[in-house]
Design a protein around this motif. Structure first.
Motif, PDB file in Angstrom:
ATOM      1  N   ASP A  64       0.857  -1.193   0.000  1.00  0.00           N
ATOM      2  CA  ASP A  64       0.000   0.000   0.000  1.00  0.00           C
ATOM      3  C   ASP A  64       0.888   1.236   0.000  1.00  0.00           C
ATOM      4  OD1 ASP A  64      -2.102   1.734   0.130  1.00  0.00           O
ATOM      5  OD2 ASP A  64      -2.498   1.427   2.266  1.00  0.00           O
ATOM      6  N   ARG A  65       1.534   1.516  -1.129  1.00  0.00           N
ATOM      7  CA  ARG A  65       2.464   2.610  -1.235  1.00  0.00           C
ATOM      8  C   ARG A  65       1.982   3.621  -2.264  1.00  0.00           C
ATOM      9  NH1 ARG A  65       7.491   0.845   0.810  1.00  0.00           N
ATOM     10  NH2 ARG A  65       6.964  -0.293   2.706  1.00  0.00           N
ATOM     11  N   THR A  66       2.377   4.837  -2.094  1.00  0.00           N
ATOM     12  CA  THR A  66       2.074   5.891  -3.054  1.00  0.00           C
ATOM     13  C   THR A  66       3.387   6.514  -3.511  1.00  0.00           C
ATOM     14  OG1 THR A  66       1.848   7.509  -1.261  1.00  0.00           O
ATOM     15  CG2 THR A  66      -0.172   6.416  -2.024  1.00  0.00           C
ATOM     16  N   LEU A  67       3.304   7.306  -4.570  1.00  0.00           N
ATOM     17  CA  LEU A  67       4.498   8.022  -5.018  1.00  0.00           C
ATOM     18  C   LEU A  67       4.912   9.036  -3.961  1.00  0.00           C
ATOM     19  CD1 LEU A  67       3.516   8.634  -8.741  1.00  0.00           C
ATOM     20  CD2 LEU A  67       5.199   6.994  -7.882  1.00  0.00           C
ATOM     21  N   PRO A  68       6.196   9.230  -3.727  1.00  0.00           N
ATOM     22  CA  PRO A  68       7.340   8.612  -4.419  1.00  0.00           C
ATOM     23  C   PRO A  68       7.827   7.307  -3.798  1.00  0.00           C
ATOM     24  CG  PRO A  68       8.133  10.314  -2.956  1.00  0.00           C
ATOM     25  CD  PRO A  68       6.626  10.324  -2.806  1.00  0.00           C
ATOM     26  N   ASP A 112       4.884  14.115 -14.706  1.00  0.00           N
ATOM     27  CA  ASP A 112       4.114  14.984 -13.817  1.00  0.00           C
ATOM     28  C   ASP A 112       2.690  15.168 -14.328  1.00  0.00           C
ATOM     29  OD1 ASP A 112       4.288  16.720 -15.952  1.00  0.00           O
ATOM     30  OD2 ASP A 112       5.344  18.296 -14.872  1.00  0.00           O
ATOM     31  N   GLU A 113       1.878  15.862 -13.541  1.00  0.00           N
ATOM     32  CA  GLU A 113       0.459  16.005 -13.879  1.00  0.00           C
ATOM     33  C   GLU A 113       0.269  16.770 -15.184  1.00  0.00           C
ATOM     34  OE1 GLU A 113      -3.675  17.849 -11.979  1.00  0.00           O
ATOM     35  OE2 GLU A 113      -1.815  17.853 -10.818  1.00  0.00           O
ATOM     36  N   ASP A 114       1.121  17.759 -15.448  1.00  0.00           N
ATOM     37  CA  ASP A 114       0.998  18.551 -16.673  1.00  0.00           C
ATOM     38  C   ASP A 114       1.584  17.852 -17.891  1.00  0.00           C
ATOM     39  OD1 ASP A 114      -0.182  20.605 -15.230  1.00  0.00           O
ATOM     40  OD2 ASP A 114       1.747  21.546 -14.761  1.00  0.00           O
ATOM     41  N   GLU A 115       2.229  16.708 -17.675  1.00  0.00           N
ATOM     42  CA  GLU A 115       2.834  15.917 -18.752  1.00  0.00           C
ATOM     43  C   GLU A 115       3.868  16.722 -19.529  1.00  0.00           C
ATOM     44  OE1 GLU A 115      -0.214  14.151 -21.125  1.00  0.00           O
ATOM     45  OE2 GLU A 115      -0.991  12.939 -19.467  1.00  0.00           O
ATOM     46  N   ARG A 116       4.652  17.504 -18.787  1.00  0.00           N
ATOM     47  CA  ARG A 116       5.697  18.311 -19.401  1.00  0.00           C
ATOM     48  C   ARG A 116       7.084  17.978 -18.872  1.00  0.00           C
ATOM     49  NH1 ARG A 116       3.091  24.448 -19.489  1.00  0.00           N
ATOM     50  NH2 ARG A 116       1.300  23.941 -20.830  1.00  0.00           N
ATOM     51  N   ALA A 117       7.148  17.242 -17.772  1.00  0.00           N
ATOM     52  CA  ALA A 117       8.444  16.948 -17.166  1.00  0.00           C
ATOM     53  C   ALA A 117       8.360  15.625 -16.421  1.00  0.00           C
ATOM     54  CB  ALA A 117       8.870  18.072 -16.222  1.00  0.00           C
ATOM     55  N   MET A 118       9.544  15.072 -16.170  1.00  0.00           N
ATOM     56  CA  MET A 118       9.646  13.836 -15.405  1.00  0.00           C
ATOM     57  C   MET A 118      10.127  14.186 -13.999  1.00  0.00           C
ATOM     58  SD  MET A 118       8.675  11.874 -17.791  1.00  0.00           S
ATOM     59  CE  MET A 118       8.902  10.256 -17.046  1.00  0.00           C
ATOM     60  N   GLU A 119       9.402  13.712 -12.998  1.00  0.00           N
ATOM     61  CA  GLU A 119       9.717  14.038 -11.607  1.00  0.00           C
ATOM     62  C   GLU A 119      10.442  12.881 -10.937  1.00  0.00           C
ATOM     63  OE1 GLU A 119       6.174  17.178 -10.447  1.00  0.00           O
ATOM     64  OE2 GLU A 119       5.813  15.035 -10.074  1.00  0.00           O
ATOM     65  N   TRP A 120      11.405  13.232 -10.090  1.00  0.00           N
ATOM     66  CA  TRP A 120      12.127  12.246  -9.282  1.00  0.00           C
ATOM     67  C   TRP A 120      12.618  12.968  -8.038  1.00  0.00           C
ATOM     68  CZ3 TRP A 120      17.885  11.715  -9.505  1.00  0.00           C
ATOM     69  CH2 TRP A 120      18.492  12.850 -10.071  1.00  0.00           C
ATOM     70  N   SER A 121      13.616  12.420  -7.343  1.00  0.00           N
ATOM     71  CA  SER A 121      14.076  13.038  -6.104  1.00  0.00           C
ATOM     72  C   SER A 121      14.848  14.332  -6.337  1.00  0.00           C
ATOM     73  CB  SER A 121      14.944  12.052  -5.313  1.00  0.00           C
ATOM     74  OG  SER A 121      16.048  11.618  -6.099  1.00  0.00           O
ATOM     75  N   GLY A 122      15.310  14.559  -7.559  1.00  0.00           N
ATOM     76  CA  GLY A 122      16.033  15.784  -7.890  1.00  0.00           C
ATOM     77  C   GLY A 122      15.159  16.755  -8.662  1.00  0.00           C
ATOM     78  N   PRO A 123      15.769  17.730  -9.327  1.00  0.00           N
ATOM     79  CA  PRO A 123      14.992  18.696 -10.113  1.00  0.00           C
ATOM     80  C   PRO A 123      14.256  17.998 -11.260  1.00  0.00           C
ATOM     81  CG  PRO A 123      17.242  19.479  -9.748  1.00  0.00           C
ATOM     82  CD  PRO A 123      17.212  18.051  -9.313  1.00  0.00           C
ATOM     83  N   PRO A 124      13.058  18.448 -11.610  1.00  0.00           N
ATOM     84  CA  PRO A 124      12.302  17.834 -12.717  1.00  0.00           C
ATOM     85  C   PRO A 124      13.093  17.910 -14.028  1.00  0.00           C
ATOM     86  CG  PRO A 124      10.912  19.304 -11.437  1.00  0.00           C
ATOM     87  CD  PRO A 124      12.295  19.526 -10.950  1.00  0.00           C
ATOM     88  N   VAL A 125      12.924  16.873 -14.859  1.00  0.00           N
ATOM     89  CA  VAL A 125      13.601  16.816 -16.156  1.00  0.00           C
ATOM     90  C   VAL A 125      12.570  17.062 -17.252  1.00  0.00           C
ATOM     91  CG1 VAL A 125      14.926  15.373 -17.740  1.00  0.00           C
ATOM     92  CG2 VAL A 125      15.318  15.194 -15.267  1.00  0.00           C
ATOM     93  N   PRO A 126      12.679  18.162 -17.999  1.00  0.00           N
ATOM     94  CA  PRO A 126      11.700  18.438 -19.064  1.00  0.00           C
ATOM     95  C   PRO A 126      11.747  17.364 -20.146  1.00  0.00           C
ATOM     96  CG  PRO A 126      12.975  20.405 -18.525  1.00  0.00           C
ATOM     97  CD  PRO A 126      13.640  19.252 -17.847  1.00  0.00           C
ATOM     98  N   LEU A 127      10.596  17.108 -20.766  1.00  0.00           N
ATOM     99  CA  LEU A 127      10.541  16.155 -21.863  1.00  0.00           C
ATOM    100  C   LEU A 127      11.483  16.599 -22.980  1.00  0.00           C
ATOM    101  CD1 LEU A 127       8.071  15.084 -20.332  1.00  0.00           C
ATOM    102  CD2 LEU A 127       6.928  14.776 -22.534  1.00  0.00           C
ATOM    103  N   GLY A 128      12.268  15.644 -23.503  1.00  0.00           N
ATOM    104  CA  GLY A 128      13.199  15.926 -24.580  1.00  0.00           C
ATOM    105  C   GLY A 128      14.589  16.294 -24.102  1.00  0.00           C
ATOM    106  N   GLU A 129      14.785  16.517 -22.805  1.00  0.00           N
ATOM    107  CA  GLU A 129      16.080  16.959 -22.283  1.00  0.00           C
ATOM    108  C   GLU A 129      16.855  15.768 -21.738  1.00  0.00           C
ATOM    109  OE1 GLU A 129      17.326  19.534 -18.481  1.00  0.00           O
ATOM    110  OE2 GLU A 129      16.342  20.719 -20.039  1.00  0.00           O
ATOM    111  N   GLY A 130      18.085  15.542 -22.248  1.00  0.00           N
ATOM    112  CA  GLY A 130      18.918  14.449 -21.776  1.00  0.00           C
ATOM    113  C   GLY A 130      18.351  13.103 -22.191  1.00  0.00           C
ATOM    114  N   ASP A 131      19.021  12.035 -21.735  1.00  0.00           N
ATOM    115  CA  ASP A 131      18.561  10.693 -22.086  1.00  0.00           C
ATOM    116  C   ASP A 131      17.171  10.413 -21.538  1.00  0.00           C
ATOM    117  OD1 ASP A 131      20.878  10.159 -23.472  1.00  0.00           O
ATOM    118  OD2 ASP A 131      21.891   9.242 -21.744  1.00  0.00           O
TER     119      ASP A 131
END
Length: 396
Positions: free
Chosen positions: A33-37, A63-82
């Motif tokens: 019974d776990r939730t994000l993160p 993320d909710e806006d579907e513009r970036a990937m969220e993790w423990s660090g700063p969000p990564v915008p779609l298309g940026e980096g691997d």
């Protein structure tokens, strides 16, 4: 989710080849019974423990806006980096140094997460296959966690909006209270002084004028009392000065000694306090922090309405107010020994127009994520119980 489910048999076959212990860990993580993160952290740990050469795994969730990937660090915008590239294109991509890869997690045709894995040396193909299998298997779990997170964020946003609305409403009430006190109330007091001076200066052989002045003084005193009652109704000063328990005590004292203005406001023939009413206030427990102003105000308004109902309708001889502080919530109970009523009859469609107060109490609590329960039956008194959650700590 279809793509993930289509890949599930192959994923299970591959994972089963790694031993029964791995399958047990997978089932335990997927069914927890776990939730994000937390779920993302569990999946990352499972990847590292299950692979042979992988040393790191980060799980990025859309993320909710579907513009970036969220993790423990700063969000990564779609298309940026691997990671951003994989999220935007939905295909796996090896890191340029050959020591890891970023793999997508699909739900239907959408990429909802990315598993970014690293190894100390060249990344073994079998470890990449293992990560792909886990991505397929956990896709429905991450999809559900993401939906739950979105719902929780929206609920939290709605609660914050409601709190701001309540705070704005009470700020306006406070402003009106100050304006009435500093304006109308002061002018009424001045008018009373002038009427007293006129009464003293009037010759004794003008009885009619004296009678009119005395009547004017009586009306002035009545309006002044009603003005003070209006000020207290808008925003009782004791609530700002001393807090909720003192405000409830003041409410109890006022209810126990009905003023001339309140008695005069009872319509002829309406039930009213024929004898003094005994109102008691009990406060138990302590919160880690003081109650937020908007919560104190909501509870005071609920108590005010409940006690007012006991005075106006219940013909009660005793009203008990109990304020209970808990770690993450506060409960207010108002109980009287009055006539009581049938809940079903009162809330029947079109039966009685005087349920606005009861509905108003419920709506005030619900705006803050709480609830109000009313219990009553004819001849057995009435109990109003309000429970409001209180967020504590830095996220308050």
């Amino acid at each position: 989710m279809t793509a993930a489910m289509d890949g599930a048999p192959d994923a299970l076959e591959l994972l089963a080849g790694r031993g029964r212990d791995l399958l047990v860990r997978i089932v335990a993580a997927a069914c927890s019974d776990r939730t994000l993160p937390r779920m993302a952290d569990d999946l990352a740990g499972l990847v590292v423990r299950s692979a042979r050469a992988l040393t790191f795994c980060d799980v990025y969730v859309l993320d909710e806006d579907e513009r970036a990937m969220e993790w423990s660090g700063p969000p990564v915008p779609l298309g940026e980096g691997d990671v951003g590239w994989v999220a935007a294109h939905g295909r796996a991509r090896s890191h340029a140094d050959g020591r890891g890869a970023a793999l997508p997690v699909h739900a239907g045709n959408a990429t909802i997460a990315v598993l970014d894995v690293r190894s100390a040396g060249p990344c073994p193909p079998e470890d990449v296959a293992l990560v792909a299998a886990l991505a397929d298997l956990f896709a429905p779990v991450l999809w559900s966690c993401r939906r739950l997170r979105t719902a929780q964020e929206r609920e939290s946003a709605a609660e914050r909006f409601a709190e701001r609305a309540v705070e704005a409403q009470e700020a306006e009430r406070s402003r009106l209270s100050r304006e009435i006190h500093d304006g109308i109330a002061q002018r009424l007091a001045s008018l009373g002084f002038h009427l007293s001076a006129a009464e003293r200066a009037l010759p004794e052989h003008h009885p009619e004028a004296l009678a009119q002045i005395m009547l004017s003084r009586t009306l002035c005193d009545l309006v002044a009392a009603e003005t003070r009652a209006a000020i207290g109704g808008l925003r009782p000063p004791v609530l700002d000065d001393l807090g909720l328990p003192a405000a409830l005590a003041a409410l109890a004292r006022e209810a126990g000694a009905p003023s001339a203005a309140r008695v005069a406001s009872v319509p002829p023939g309406a039930p009213g306090p024929a004898k003094p009413i005994d109102v008691t206030v009990t406060v138990t427990g302590e919160l880690e922090c003081a109650l937020p102003d908007h919560v104190q105000t909501a509870l005071y308004r609920i108590a005010q309405e409940a006690v007012g109902n006991s005075l106006r309708h219940a013909r009660a001889g005793c009203v008990d107010l109990l304020l209970e502080h808990d770690r993450d919530r506060v409960r207010l109970t108002v109980r009287d020994d009055g006539d009581g009523f049938s809940i079903r009859d009162v809330f029947a469609p079109g039966r009685r127009p005087d349920t606005y107060g009861l509905r108003g109490m419920a709506e005030r609590a619900e705006l803050l994520g709480g609830r109000v329960a009313v219990t009553s039956r004819p001849g057995a008194g009435t109990k109003v119980e309000a429970v409001i959650p209180v967020r504590t700590g830095p996220g308050r």
